[in-house]
Each structure stands twice: as structure tokens, then as C-alpha cells.
Design an enzyme around this catalytic site. Structure first.
Site, PDB file in Angstrom:
ATOM      1  N   PHE A   1     -12.694  -7.135  13.682  1.00 44.90           N
ATOM      2  CA  PHE A   1     -11.799  -8.209  13.261  1.00 44.90           C
ATOM      3  C   PHE A   1     -10.462  -8.101  13.980  1.00 44.90           C
ATOM      4  O   PHE A   1      -9.892  -7.022  14.084  1.00 44.90           O
ATOM      5  CB  PHE A   1     -11.551  -8.167  11.749  1.00 44.90           C
ATOM      6  CG  PHE A   1     -10.554  -9.192  11.286  1.00 44.90           C
ATOM      7  CD1 PHE A   1     -10.947 -10.504  11.090  1.00 44.90           C
ATOM      8  CD2 PHE A   1      -9.227  -8.859  11.080  1.00 44.90           C
ATOM      9  CE1 PHE A   1     -10.032 -11.465  10.683  1.00 44.90           C
ATOM     10  CE2 PHE A   1      -8.305  -9.811  10.675  1.00 44.90           C
ATOM     11  CZ  PHE A   1      -8.714 -11.116  10.474  1.00 44.90           C
TER      12      PHE A   1
ATOM     13  N   GLU B   1       0.824  -1.220   0.000  1.00 43.58           N
ATOM     14  CA  GLU B   1       0.000   0.000   0.000  1.00 43.58           C
ATOM     15  C   GLU B   1       0.857   1.269   0.000  1.00 43.58           C
ATOM     16  O   GLU B   1       0.567   2.222   0.726  1.00 43.58           O
ATOM     17  CB  GLU B   1      -0.984   0.011   1.174  1.00 43.58           C
ATOM     18  CG  GLU B   1      -2.116  -0.990   1.029  1.00 43.58           C
ATOM     19  CD  GLU B   1      -3.321  -0.655   1.878  1.00 43.58           C
ATOM     20  OE1 GLU B   1      -3.721   0.515   1.912  1.00 43.58           O
ATOM     21  OE2 GLU B   1      -3.859  -1.579   2.507  1.00 43.58           O
TER      22      GLU B   1
ATOM     23  N   PRO C   1     -13.226 -10.842   1.662  1.00 37.43           N
ATOM     24  CA  PRO C   1     -13.404 -12.225   2.125  1.00 37.43           C
ATOM     25  C   PRO C   1     -14.448 -12.989   1.330  1.00 37.43           C
ATOM     26  O   PRO C   1     -14.512 -14.211   1.416  1.00 37.43           O
ATOM     27  CB  PRO C   1     -13.826 -12.056   3.595  1.00 37.43           C
ATOM     28  CG  PRO C   1     -14.388 -10.684   3.676  1.00 37.43           C
ATOM     29  CD  PRO C   1     -13.617  -9.856   2.704  1.00 37.43           C
TER      30      PRO C   1
ATOM     31  N   ASP D   1       0.858  -9.109   2.372  1.00 40.80           N
ATOM     32  CA  ASP D   1      -0.463  -9.064   2.983  1.00 40.80           C
ATOM     33  C   ASP D   1      -1.324 -10.021   2.160  1.00 40.80           C
ATOM     34  O   ASP D   1      -1.752  -9.697   1.060  1.00 40.80           O
ATOM     35  CB  ASP D   1      -1.017  -7.643   2.938  1.00 40.80           C
ATOM     36  CG  ASP D   1      -2.446  -7.562   3.449  1.00 40.80           C
ATOM     37  OD1 ASP D   1      -2.977  -8.588   3.896  1.00 40.80           O
ATOM     38  OD2 ASP D   1      -3.027  -6.459   3.395  1.00 40.80           O
TER      39      ASP D   1
ATOM     40  N   ASN E   1      -3.736  -7.784  12.227  1.00 40.87           N
ATOM     41  CA  ASN E   1      -4.699  -6.778  11.809  1.00 40.87           C
ATOM     42  C   ASN E   1      -5.724  -6.633  12.917  1.00 40.87           C
ATOM     43  O   ASN E   1      -6.244  -7.632  13.418  1.00 40.87           O
ATOM     44  CB  ASN E   1      -5.364  -7.202  10.494  1.00 40.87           C
ATOM     45  CG  ASN E   1      -6.390  -6.196  10.003  1.00 40.87           C
ATOM     46  OD1 ASN E   1      -7.520  -6.175  10.468  1.00 40.87           O
ATOM     47  ND2 ASN E   1      -5.997  -5.365   9.060  1.00 40.87           N
TER      48      ASN E   1
ATOM     49  N   ASN F   1      -4.232 -11.294   3.170  1.00 40.24           N
ATOM     50  CA  ASN F   1      -5.646 -11.139   3.487  1.00 40.24           C
ATOM     51  C   ASN F   1      -6.325 -12.494   3.693  1.00 40.24           C
ATOM     52  O   ASN F   1      -7.464 -12.701   3.267  1.00 40.24           O
ATOM     53  CB  ASN F   1      -6.354 -10.345   2.387  1.00 40.24           C
ATOM     54  CG  ASN F   1      -6.185  -8.853   2.558  1.00 40.24           C
ATOM     55  OD1 ASN F   1      -6.442  -8.306   3.631  1.00 40.24           O
ATOM     56  ND2 ASN F   1      -5.726  -8.178   1.521  1.00 40.24           N
TER      57      ASN F   1
ATOM     58  N   HIS G   1       0.513  -8.431  -2.479  1.00 41.44           N
ATOM     59  CA  HIS G   1      -0.683  -7.997  -1.774  1.00 41.44           C
ATOM     60  C   HIS G   1      -1.879  -8.597  -2.498  1.00 41.44           C
ATOM     61  O   HIS G   1      -2.204  -8.192  -3.605  1.00 41.44           O
ATOM     62  CB  HIS G   1      -0.776  -6.471  -1.768  1.00 41.44           C
ATOM     63  CG  HIS G   1      -1.805  -5.937  -0.823  1.00 41.44           C
ATOM     64  ND1 HIS G   1      -1.956  -4.603  -0.567  1.00 41.44           N
ATOM     65  CD2 HIS G   1      -2.740  -6.561  -0.059  1.00 41.44           C
ATOM     66  CE1 HIS G   1      -2.927  -4.417   0.302  1.00 41.44           C
ATOM     67  NE2 HIS G   1      -3.419  -5.596   0.626  1.00 41.44           N
TER      68      HIS G   1
END
Length: 753
Positions: A690, A441, A555, A627, A685, A629, A550
Site C-alpha cells: 500500500f 499511537e 478497510p 490518522d 503511508n 485511515n 485516530h
């Protein structure tokens, strides 16, 4: 509530026996406020679970309603919204003081100088205050809900909200449906042409990571309430005098609505924060002189009613209640500036004020390193001339464009400002002095103007690629596109090669994807990337592959993440094999004395030995930062850690992706997460909805071994933190992942053949 079977004479009965009717038929209460217009401006609730209003053609006007509110004043005093008028509530508190109607108790007009601030925000609050006062009788909401649901055959009758109404402004214009305790997704509002709130356009999702909860976007919700047959509890009007910290009430973590109104409570224990899923909390009509600052941890709250207490101020910690729609303060001797803010600008303005003026919490204690080897093994490795060390840092810094107040409404605006966050990020990177720094990012402008300039002073050089969409943008816009940046110590390593992997471009090159609709509909619309770099140690000639990526954030697209990571690994294998074919660098020139002129000549005999030769890409040490995710239970994690994934894995979501969903996924890189030996970190995170691991550093176990990793953030500190970013953590991603690989020992032979 209007019911067909209801008698049309209820209004006349109310005129004759107001107290009796209100006690015997709570579902027919009328709570009209003169400032809100006559009764015919108030629409009946649409749900039978909200039975408050009766509508008749011959009903009383608001003035008649207040003129008939007679009887002994038995309820405790409350402060009304007029500065010089202070009256007691009528029986059961189901009517605003006469002064609100423009009358003194004997019916004469009040002084003209006393004016009422009546904005739509305050109008809505007064209406809700009236409805709360109408619910003074024991278990009012439960009884009203049961009465409305009698004809419905259910195993368990949920307690429904009896206070939803549609209100109008001074001119009779509809403001929209305002429901007490609504659990619908909040909608941001802006002012329309007539000053009434109108729904704002939905925000664009976070461009590259999980969306902050204020945007109510899909994300892995680890804080879901436990399943239960009922989610509301009405303990109102039963004369509760004390809630001990050990109360069993705080074990009902499934509660969404909790009513403690019209009791005799003088304090609320901090343990109420255990009810993390509360969306409505009613504490009205008690004797509270203060509320615990821990209430600010209940970030799911949308309705917090504090009507008719003794509150003079509010703890600034309530500023973290970023989803709060109504903070009921009427009927309290509230500090004038706070009350005026609610009257004129509404609850969001007051919450923002409290958030930005809240003192910063104490910083967390220093993070501790966790060693993976004992001291003896460490000393032996340091003496081994065939062992090298390196350190790697991985960090999603949360790009400037994504860090908006709308997305992160729980973060003070000054701590969310890019100038504050970027300086904190830079300080963290400098303090760790890692050999390799992988950031996600990072937009083009900040890479060129800030990070590259400042990190070059620390001996770094860098590589940066923005996401693929920059190709379709103007010069100014493309500078704001974020991407992946990799920095390395130029005194120690040489950049031999760098390659960009665009996942959608790689997908289009696969013949088995060409006829796959899911690839076109789900994969090609994502512009996520990966960057692969080949480095060479200037002393030993040892090569290292450092990859930085990344993956897509949503989700709901676990299949897309699997496709992206599979494409990434395939491309890394191809690139590594091509890197292995590069000839070894020539040895450094020898001086007249027979010694090498290379840097740090003689250290560990590194410069005196020949550079390694690699027969294939698997022999080159590999580090993958990013990342992803994806949580540790995901298909992405399983695939990377085990080297295979079933073609019918649930994360494919029954979509079709050629050989991936026909034969499954495979790779031969022999990867392992750096935290796998001690267990993944509890979180990388943290947001209000979350907390968990999404970021990882993977290493090739054939030629690398982990020496030490940085431990987790202090848990005591995290118990008092709503979410990141905050004053200490400049991104929603925890900076501990920056040093996840820590100091790593390279245990491969000099000649990796």
C-alpha cells in the site's frame, strides 16, 4: 501424478527407458530422493495441474531409481549438498547426484565422515530442487498443465504449478503440504514437540493502524495485479541467452508466476522489478554468477528458485523479501555459511540475516516547502496587525507494541527497535519546532517517560488520552495502550479547555442508534477516540481549537469510519459553541507608564487591542489533525471536504445507522484539507502492498488560510524503498504530514462577531 487411466506399468517402463519416458510423459516423472524415504512416502498431488509422480504397488525404491539413472551427462555442473562430492546432473536434471543416495558413481558407499545435514527445511528444498530438475524440457510446466487440463473446456488454460507434493521427514512423519509457488497466505510456523513445523497462532491485528503486509491482514491494496485471463508464463528450457532491459516481458505486470528455468541466461536485468506481483520466480538451471539486488523489491515473492547456477553469494537487499518461503540455493557453489543457514534454519533465517546486515540506503534529499501565496502577499500579511501565524504538525508514530518483526518483516530489526525509532521521532519533532504537535499511537508509558520529558525541554506542554480499552486493564497493561497526544508551545498559548471524545460512548448516547444492530455489532467494539483542545494566544487572546483523532484502521469497516468521523464532527461543533460562550480574558494590567505588562508587549499591537469576542463556535479558528485511515476517494474525505454525504453512500456498506443512513451526514465547519489546493500528497503511508494518503490536516476556511506546506518525499528515493518504517523513516507513516499545515495565516478580524 496418479490418474485412474494411467498404466500401472509406468514404473517398469521408467526402469527400461528413463530418458524416453521423461521426455514423452513429463507428467509421470518420479523425483524421489533417498533422504526423503521410499516412493510410498510421497503422496500424489491433489490437483491435476501438478502431475509429477506415479504411484504403483510395484514401483522402484529410491535406491533403484538412482541406480537406473544412467546415460550421458550433458547438463552443466552444479554443487550438491555434500561438501566433498561434485557430480553432474543426469539427463534433463531429473535426479539428485548419486552421492546423495550414499553411493559413489560405481555404487560403493561414500566415506562415513561425509554426512548430510537433513532438517525439514533442507529436505523440503531438496525435494523442490528435484522437481525443478525434472522440468528441464521446453515449456514443461505449460505442457504438463495443458495435458492435465485437456478435458476441461476453458477459454484460456492457466499454467498451473506441477510441483506440489506432500513430504515426510526422516521418520515418515508428515510435515504438511509443501507446494512450489503456492500463492496461499503464508502461515508462520513454530517447532512442535517432534521438531516439525506447526502453524502458529494468528497474530493480533495492528492495534490502531493498517496492518503490515507480512501479517496478510486486510488493507487497502493499491498494488493489486491488473486483471488478466492468465497470470503465469512458462519460458523454461527454450535456450534463452539474454533478456534485454527493453524486453516486452517486463510489461506483463499482471504476472504472478514466471518460469525462466533451464535456459542460458548469464544475467537478469534490474527491470524485472516491474513485475511487482510475482509470487514465484524460477531462475534455476541457468548460468547466473550473480543476481541483481533489485530483486529485493519484489516483496510479493514467496518462492524464488535459483537452483543449479554459479552463485557464490547473495545480495543483502534480498533481506526485504519478507514473505519468501523458499529460496532455492542447492546446486550453487554458495558461500558455506549462507548455505548452512538455509540447511539448518531455513529460508526465513537467511532472509533475516540478509535484512539485518544490509547496508542502509542513502538518505533522501531534504524536503522542500511549497508556498501557497506569492512573496508580495506574504509581506503584506506580515505587516498586518490583525494577522497571526501558527504552525501545526501531525504524525502517527507507530507505537512500540505494534512495531514487531512479525508485522514489519522487511524492516531491519535494529531499525525497528523502539529506542532507535523514538530518538528519530523526537529529532524530527524538535527540528520543525511547530506551535502544535498532534501525535497518534502514543502509549501512556512513552508519553510520560519519554515525550513529555524531552519535549518539555523544548518549551512544550502536553495532553494525552489512551484509547478506551485502558479502563478495563490492570495498571501495568494500561500503560501500553496507545492514544492521542497533543503538545503546544507554553510560551505562546494557554490551554483553556480539553475534552475527550470516545466514539462508542457518543454512539450509545444517540437515541436513533439504540435499536440499530449494526451499531452494536460493528461500532461499539471499537475503542477509537478523539481529543479536542481550546487554546488561547497569550498576546492577542485569539482562540484556537485543535482536534486530534485516530479512526479505526480496517478497510473492511468503512461504515465504522464514517460513523466515527460524523460523531467526531458533531461533538466538535457542540464543543466549539460552548467555547464561544467563554468570556474574553481580561486585558493585561497596565504599568505606570501606560504600557502593557503582558508578554511581548507592543508586538504587532497585539497586546494593545482588546481580545476577540466570538458569537458562535464557527468563528473560532479550527484545525483537525489525525490518522483517518481513509484515502481521498473515500466517504470520510468527501464528508469532511464537502460538508455532506448521501445516506446511500457506498461506504456505509448498506448498514443502518439511524439518521446517518436515513438523512445523510451534514456539518457546517467549512473544512478544507491543507493540500487540497495543490493536490493531496501521493502518500502518507508506505508499505509493500500500500502507498497512499491516509492522514490529513483540516482547517476552517472562514478564518484560516494556508501559507505553505511541506512537499512530498523524493520520488527517486521512494523507487528504491520497499516500505516504512526503515532507517530514515521511523514509522510506516511518512513524517511529511507532521508539517502539513506549515505556516498558516489567520485572516479573521480582531473581533470575530
Amino acid at each position: 501424478m496418479f490418474y485412474p487411466q494411467q498404466s500401472p506399468g509406468i514404473a517398469q517402463k521408467l526402469t527400461q527407458h528413463p530418458g524416453q519416458i521423461h521426455d514423452q510423459a513429463p507428467w509421470s516423472r518420479a523425483a524421489h530422493h533417498p533422504a526423503l524415504g521410499p516412493p510410498n512416502h510421497v503422496q500424489p498431488p491433489t490437483s491435476p495441474g501438478y502431475p509429477l509422480f506415479s504411484h504403483t504397488n510395484g514401483g522402484m525404491t529410491a535406491l533403484q531409481h538412482h541406480q537406473h539413472m544412467t546415460g550421458p551427462m550433458v547438463h552443466h555442473h552444479h554443487q550438491n549438498s555434500l561438501p566433498h562430492a561434485h557430480y553432474q546432473s543426469p539427463p534433463n536434471g531429473n535426479g539428485m547426484p548419486t552421492a546423495h543416495a550414499g553411493l559413489v558413481p560405481n555404487g560403493s558407499p561414500v566415506h562415513a565422515a561425509v554426512t548430510q545435514i537433513m532438517t525439514p527445511h533442507w529436505q523440503n528444498q531438496l525435494m523442490k530442487c528435484e522437481m525443478i530438475r525434472a522440468s528441464r524440457s521446453p515449456h514443461h510446466r505449460a505442457r504438463a498443465s495443458a495435458m492435465a487440463s485437456r478435458t476441461v473446456q476453458k477459454a484460456a488454460i492457466p499454467i498451473q504449478n506441477p510441483n506440489a507434493v506432500k513430504i515426510t521427514d526422516m521418520n515418515g512423519n508428515g510435515i504438511g503440504k509443501e507446494a512450489e509457488g503456492t500463492v496461499d497466505t503464508p502461515k508462520s510456523t513454530t517447532s512442535g514437540a517432534n521438531g516439525s513445523p506447526v502453524a502458529a497462532a494468528s497474530p493480533a491485528g495492528h492495534p490502531s493502524s493498517t496492518v503490515a503486509p507480512i501479517a496478510e491482514a486486510p488493507r487497502p491494496m493499491t498494488l493489486k495485479p491488473p486483471e488478466n485471463t492468465w497470470t503465469s508464463l512458462d519460458m523454461g528450457g527454450v535456450n534463452i541467452k539474454n533478456l534485454p532491459p527493453t524486453s516486452g516481458l517486463f510489461s506483463f505486470t499482471f504476472l504472478i508466476n514466471l518460469y525462466l528455468n533451464h535456459n542460458a541466461l548469464t544475467s537478469i536485468p534490474p527491470e524485472i522489478t516491474k513485475l511487482q506481483h510475482l509470487k514465484l520466480l524460477d531462475l534455476s538451471g541457468n548460468s547466473l554468477a550473480s543476481i541483481p539486488p533489485e530483486l529485493g523489491m519484489l516483496t510479493s515473492l514467496k518462492e524464488l528458485y535459483l537452483f543449479d547456477n554459479h552463485l557464490q553469494t547473495l545480495p543483502p537487499e534480498l533481506g526485504s523479501l519478507h514473505q519468501l518461503q523458499t529460496l532455492g540455493v542447492e546446486g550453487n557453489p554458495m558461500e558455506p555459511s549462507l548455505k548452512l543457514m538455509v540447511q539448518e534454519q531455513g529460508t526465513p533465517a537467511l532472509i533475516a540475516h540478509l535484512r539485518d546486515t544490509c547496508p542502509p540506503p542513502a538518505p533522501p534529499p531534504a524536503r522542500l516547502w511549497q508556498s501557497m501565496i506569492d512573496q508580495g502577499e506574504r509581506e503584506n500579511m506580515l505587516k498586518d496587525p490583525n494577522v497571526e501565524t501558527l504552525s501545526a504538525l501531525c504524525y502517527n508514530i507507530l507505537c512500540e507494541k505494534a512495531a514487531t518483526e512479525r508485522m514489519y518483516g522487511y524492516t531491519p530489526s535494529w531499525a525497528l527497535a523502539w529506542k532507535y525509532r523514538r530518538d528519530l521521532i523526537l529529532d524530527e519533532v524538535k527540528s520543525h519546532n511547530a506551535d502544535f504537535v498532534c501525535l497518534q499511537e502514543v502509549d501512556s508509558a512513552q508519553y510520560e517517560e519519554f515525550f513529555l520529558e524531552n519535549l518539555s525541554d523544548q518549551g512544550y506542554e502536553g495532553i494525552h488520552w489512551p484509547k478506551s480499552r485502558y479502563k478495563t486493564m490492570s495498571d501495568n497493561d494500561r500503560r501500553m495502550v496507545d492514544g492521542c497526544a497533543t503538545f503546544y508551545k507554553k510560551s505562546k498559548y494557554t490551554l483553556v479547555e480539553k475534552q475527550l471524545i470516545e466514539f462508542r460512548a457518543a454512539a450509545m448516547q444517540r437515541s436513533d442508534f439504540k435499536k440499530t444492530d449494526d451499531m452494536f455489532n460493528r461500532v461499539l467494539g471499537r475503542d477509537d477516540i478523539g481529543v479536542v483542545c481550546l487554546f488561547e494566544n497569550k498576546e492577542s487572546g485569539t482562540r484556537f481549537i485543535v482536534a486530534n483523532t485516530h479512526l479505526f484502521w480496517d478497510p473492511q469497516y468503512s461504515d465504522v469510519k464514517l460513523v466515527q468521523v460524523a460523531l467526531f464532527v458533531e461533538e466538535i461543533e457542540k464543543i466549539a459553541n460552548s467555547f464561544a460562550k467563554y468570556p474574553p480574558r481580561p486585558p493585561p494590567p497596565m504599568s505606570a507608564t501606560g504600557s502593557s505588562n503582558g508578554p511581548s508587549a507592543g508586538d504587532n499591537n497585539a497586546s494593545s487591542r482588546p481580545p476577540p469576542v466570538y458569537t458562535d463556535g464557527s468563528k473560532i479558528p479550527l484545525i483537525i489533525c489525525g490518522d483517518f485511515n481513509s484515502v481521498p476517494s473515500s466517504g470520510v474525505y468527501e464528508f469532511l471536504s464537502t460538508g455532506s454525504l448521501s445516506p446511500d453512500h457506498v461506504d456505509f456498506m448498506s448498514h443502518l445507522y439511524g439518521k446517518y443512513t436515513a438523512d445523510g451526514l451534514r456539518h457546517r465547519l467549512g473544512l478544507k484539507s491543507v493540500y487540497a489546493s495543490i493536490g493531496e500528497l501521493p502518500l502518507t503511508n508506505l508499505t509493500p502492498t500500500f502507498r497512499g494518503a491516509l492522514d490529513y490536516i483540516w482547517y476552517s476556511t472562514a478564518n484560516l488560510a494556508v501559507n505553505a506546506v511541506l512537499g512530498e518525499v523524493d520520488r527517486t528515493y521512494l523507487e528504491k524503498v520497499v516500505g516504512f518504517p526503515n532507517v530514515h523513516f521511523p514509522s510506516e507513516y511518512v513524517h511529511i504530514l507532521l508539517l502539513a499545515i506549515g505556516v498558516t495565516k489567520i485572516c479573521h478580524a480582531v473581533t470575530c462577531a
